[in-house]
Design an enzyme around this catalytic site. Structure first.
Site, PDB file in Angstrom:
ATOM      1  N   CYS A  91      56.848  22.270  45.734  1.00  0.00           N
ATOM      2  CA  CYS A  91      58.201  22.769  45.505  1.00  0.00           C
ATOM      3  C   CYS A  91      59.119  22.394  46.675  1.00  0.00           C
ATOM      4  CB  CYS A  91      58.190  24.261  45.221  1.00  0.00           C
ATOM      5  SG  CYS A  91      59.736  24.826  44.434  1.00  0.00           S
ATOM      6  N   HIS A 202      54.948  24.257  40.536  1.00  0.00           N
ATOM      7  CA  HIS A 202      54.018  25.126  41.259  1.00  0.00           C
ATOM      8  C   HIS A 202      52.630  25.070  40.614  1.00  0.00           C
ATOM      9  CE1 HIS A 202      56.745  27.286  44.016  1.00  0.00           C
ATOM     10  NE2 HIS A 202      57.650  27.119  43.066  1.00  0.00           N
ATOM     11  N   GLU A 204      49.980  26.333  41.755  1.00  0.00           N
ATOM     12  CA  GLU A 204      49.334  27.635  41.996  1.00  0.00           C
ATOM     13  C   GLU A 204      49.814  28.710  41.024  1.00  0.00           C
ATOM     14  OE1 GLU A 204      53.159  28.028  44.272  1.00  0.00           O
ATOM     15  OE2 GLU A 204      51.801  26.424  43.691  1.00  0.00           O
TER      16      GLU A 204
END
Length: 221
Positions: A91, A202, A204
């Site tokens: 990001c 993202h 994650e």
């Protein structure tokens, strides 16, 4: 976030850069789900012996660059990339590895050549007629480009990943774009050059496939 567990311990030590501008907890949870060894630190010296570095980030470019300079991570990250060691930006971390960001008129790290531009300026330049909302927030599917990347091993094209951003990467060399999505224009989603990989989205926060991406980065570097 749907989690998976690796059957084998990932032995490479991963360093996570903590510079008060990162999405740290989500990255830690993802690496814990992968059973990966990692070190989180706000001190570059403590990450020198790691095999790979994850450089996350949320927030504003100018603030992030100030934090990097205050901690010495600006020099550390540039030297790490110059030494051809695996580096993953996520990001904001995928953006400020470039030379310049329109956000706050910010000179960035300059690890890769290119600029970070507001969506509206890219849309205007490409004569896009769009009423899409900014930030670009939510799930979007990826198209592979320029031979894709080994980090997408076992991940199908058109898979969805989670985005939250108001600025987008405009690399000088378009051949380093390995995946993209569409949001009124081409949005570079994965950048790769030499040992540097960057995800605008993202991983994650992108469920099982996001974890697979992180696992591939750790194991394939």
């Amino acid at each position: 976030m749907t989690s998976i567990k690796s059957t084998d311990r990932i032995l490479d030590m991963v360093g996570i850069v903590d510079y008060n501008a990162g999405n740290i907890k989500s990255v830690e949870r993802a690496l814990n789900a992968l059973n990966a060894e990692y070190t989180l630190s706000n001190n570059p010296k403590e990450l020198e012996k790691c095999n790979k570095i994850i450089f996350p980030g949320v927030g504003e470019a100018k603030y992030a660059m100030t934090q990097l300079k205050n901690t010495g991570f600006d020099i550390f990250l540039k030297e790490w990339a110059l030494a051809n060691k695996p580096l993953l930006g996520i990001c904001l971390g995928s953006q400020i590895i470039f030379e310049y960001s329109e956000e706050g008129d910010t000179e960035c790290l300059g690890i890769l050549k290119g600029k970070i531009k507001e969506f509206k300026n890219v849309w205007l330049n490409e004569s896009s007629n769009t009423s899409l909302k900014v930030p670009h927030m939510g799930w979007n599917n990826l198209k592979f480009a320029n031979g894709s990347s080994k980090v997408f091993t076992d991940i199908p094209e058109n898979s969805d990943f989670y985005f939250v951003h108001s600025y987008l990467i405009q690399p000088e060399d378009k051949s380093i774009i390995k995946a993209y999505c569409d949001y009124g224009c081409v949005v570079p989603a994965c950048i790769e050059k030499d040992s540097v990989t960057a995800f605008q989205f993202h991983p994650e926060k992108s469920g099982v496939l996001g974890l697979k991406l992180l696992e591939n980065f750790i194991k394939l570097g």
